[in-house]
Design an enzyme around this catalytic site. Sequence first.
Site, short mmCIF file in Angstrom:
data_model
loop_
_atom_site.label_atom_id
_atom_site.label_comp_id
_atom_site.label_asym_id
_atom_site.label_seq_id
_atom_site.Cartn_x
_atom_site.Cartn_y
_atom_site.Cartn_z
N CYS A 1 0.06 15.45 -23.65
CA CYS A 1 1.29 15.89 -24.34
C CYS A 1 2.51 15.44 -23.55
CB CYS A 1 1.32 17.40 -24.45
SG CYS A 1 -0.09 18.09 -25.31
N ARG B 1 2.21 7.95 -24.50
CA ARG B 1 1.21 8.87 -23.96
C ARG B 1 0.12 9.18 -24.98
NH1 ARG B 1 3.93 11.93 -19.57
NH2 ARG B 1 2.52 13.68 -19.82
N TRP C 1 -0.92 16.25 -27.99
CA TRP C 1 -2.28 15.69 -28.04
C TRP C 1 -3.19 16.90 -28.04
CZ3 TRP C 1 -5.15 11.35 -28.49
CH2 TRP C 1 -6.45 11.36 -28.00
N ASN D 1 2.94 21.71 -21.99
CA ASN D 1 1.85 20.77 -21.69
C ASN D 1 0.82 21.50 -20.86
OD1 ASN D 1 3.32 18.75 -22.76
ND2 ASN D 1 3.66 17.63 -20.85
N GLY D 2 -0.45 21.18 -21.04
CA GLY D 2 -1.49 21.80 -20.21
C GLY D 2 -2.28 22.82 -20.99
N GLU E 1 -22.16 1.63 -14.57
CA GLU E 1 -20.79 1.81 -15.05
C GLU E 1 -19.82 0.91 -14.26
OE1 GLU E 1 -19.17 2.81 -17.39
OE2 GLU E 1 -17.15 3.10 -16.63
N LYS F 1 -17.41 -1.97 -15.80
CA LYS F 1 -15.95 -1.96 -15.63
C LYS F 1 -15.47 -3.31 -15.14
CE LYS F 1 -15.03 0.60 -17.20
NZ LYS F 1 -15.31 1.66 -18.11
N GLU G 1 -15.96 -6.20 -17.86
CA GLU G 1 -15.12 -6.18 -19.07
C GLU G 1 -13.66 -6.53 -18.79
OE1 GLU G 1 -14.65 -2.47 -21.30
OE2 GLU G 1 -14.84 -1.31 -19.46
N HIS H 1 -37.84 -6.66 -7.30
CA HIS H 1 -38.72 -7.02 -8.42
C HIS H 1 -38.12 -8.13 -9.30
CE1 HIS H 1 -41.46 -3.81 -7.39
NE2 HIS H 1 -40.42 -2.98 -7.32
N LYS I 1 -10.61 -0.70 -28.18
CA LYS I 1 -10.73 0.62 -27.55
C LYS I 1 -11.77 1.45 -28.28
CE LYS I 1 -9.70 3.92 -24.73
NZ LYS I 1 -10.37 3.80 -23.41
C1 AGP Z 1 -15.85 1.00 -21.65
O1 AGP Z 1 -14.84 0.77 -20.77
C2 AGP Z 1 -15.56 0.80 -23.07
N1 AGP Z 1 -14.30 1.15 -23.50
C3 AGP Z 1 -16.70 1.13 -24.03
O2 AGP Z 1 -17.92 0.85 -23.41
C4 AGP Z 1 -16.75 2.56 -24.60
O3 AGP Z 1 -17.14 3.47 -23.61
C5 AGP Z 1 -17.71 2.58 -25.80
O4 AGP Z 1 -17.24 1.72 -26.80
C6 AGP Z 1 -17.89 3.97 -26.37
O5 AGP Z 1 -16.70 4.51 -26.82
P1 AGP Z 1 -16.56 6.05 -27.14
O6 AGP Z 1 -16.74 6.79 -25.87
O7 AGP Z 1 -15.17 6.20 -27.73
O8 AGP Z 1 -17.63 6.41 -28.13
#
Ligand code: AGP
Length: 599
Positions: free
Chosen positions: A2, A27, A70, A96-97, A475, A479, A482, A498, A594
């Site tokens: 927010c 934001r 938000w 906010n919060g 993970e 990161k 990508e 292996h 996203k």
């Molecule tokens: C990771 O950095 C990505 N943005 C992607 O792997 C993401 O986590 C995936 O598309 C799932 O999205 P969600 O959590 O909105 O379902």
Amino acid sequence: MCGITGYIGDNESASILSAGLKNLEYRGYDSAGIALIGDDVTVHKQEGTIDGLTIPSNADATHGIGHTRWSTHGEPTDENAHPHTDCSGDVAVVHNGIISNYHELKEELSGHIFESETDTEVIPHLIEEAIADGADLRAAVMRALDCLEGSFAIAATHVDHKGIVAARQDSPLVIGHGDEGMYLGSDVTAFVEYTRQVSFLEDGDVAHLYDDEIEIFNDGERVTREVQTVDWDASAAGKAGHDHYMHKEIHEQPTALRQAISGRVDELAGNASLNINLDDEFLHTIDEIHIVACGTSYHAGLYAKELIEPLVDISVRVDLASEYEVYDGHDAQNTLVVAVTQSGETADTLSAIRRAKAPGMTTFAVTNTVGSTITREVDDSLFIKAGPEIGVAATKTFVSQVTALALFATYLGRLRGTISAGEGADILENVRQLPSAVQTILDEEPQIQRLADQYSDSEAFFFIGRGLAQPVALESALKLKEISYAHAEGFAAGELKHGPLALVTENTPVLAFLNQSASPEETRNNVKEVESRGAPVIGLSTDGADESFCRHTIDIPELGRLEPLVANVALQLFAYHVANEMGRPIDKPRNLAKSVTVE
Ligand code: AGP
């Protein structure tokens, strides 16, 4: 997250507050509103975009407050949008919060009329009561603050009392000192085109802005806060001074975590308070949990499996949502299906949930987005409260997802009697320490950046870990790949020999999780295997234990089961700086979106 804006001065406030709302758009928000204070209080607020909000000019109103929301408590609707008012409509408040004790406060305020589902609305009613008892606005806000638990930044006004009273506790608030008035913002962005002279409020501060005066109090004492000059231009301000949203979001993690945890830790009872609506009897009798998710959320699901199985003594299956199948004969009645999804809109995850519902399985979402499609389709949801994430690379939402799932594991363990109150309290103590442990890593950024710069032109990067650190290895590799487009892979450390060991050369840095909780002795053997092939090793280890052992080490604070999660933050920074050194478009990597709304 927010946003708050406020203005008091020589000019009409409506246009300044509208500009403030626009500035806060970055934001992320689902509704917005303002209160203009003149001869009366006029509130204009609604769900949706700021462009859709009509704010008539009002020459009388030379002060007012505004808010971009938000959702965390209650759906994004007109009623739930801020500002909120008291029964008379004379008090207006933006916040906010999270007010974690708002249920109890609402019960105490039983004679009052509430119009929204928000936690915020208790505040104007508390102020109303204090004013009815003869307090002025400042004293009334202070009395209301004494009742509140949680994290918050607020701004409050009353039609008959002068000025704006603002307060902060664990949520930022900044005052702008302009030639033609004073400004308020949850960050400098809110008013950067009017002034760059700012004072940052500190936790516990209550600031009263009236006439040409600002009076600030903390713990009953009058205090002063330094006036500083910020040198941002308006475009940089959208990222709060960071070069990229991803960098900003990495640095927001201590705040995001405080929000995820606030009001949910009952250390005395050794339990998490999650307000889950799923039936206790059902949760007691289930014999299987299926977790479905994609990408980073899938990695959070893998971490959750490592937390839930030993604490709850239940079998957890984690599936990529696109691969999830349920076979005939499966005991649907005794299975809980958990969708982990930041956006709540990922098509693969939605589709997996629909497949789970077909034979009658109970479904649950762990998500960041109130009102998202998944929340409407599942039986119940747990919100991670990380605030909006704009960078395509998920960072703060991963850490908040795992934290929410750690709380869920504790809750299930206590409910089913598989952990004692003492064991629950130990886990919750780690959860409580998480924000400051993450801050410790953020403070190490210069060292991590030097390592990233040194190795940014490597042929490939490998991440290895065991147990809880294995999902974090996956993970961290995701990161890095990508946002930098470099070849990066995560492995269970024991698997190296292996096959993947064939890829290791002196030009492939190996980042190894050596945390106490991740069988460091065995992983040290794997480190030896790669070092003897010339690979530079960056060890993530507790208390510098491996300094003489690895070519480089990054210190990770000791934090039990959550240690690998803290280590992940170091590798978010590593990925960010490698990609930055390579000149990549970090917030919008090629070919990626996203939220992936196609299967
Ligand atoms: C990771 O950095 C990505 N943005 C992607 O792997 C993401 O986590 C995936 O598309 C799932 O999205 P969600 O959590 O909105 O379902």
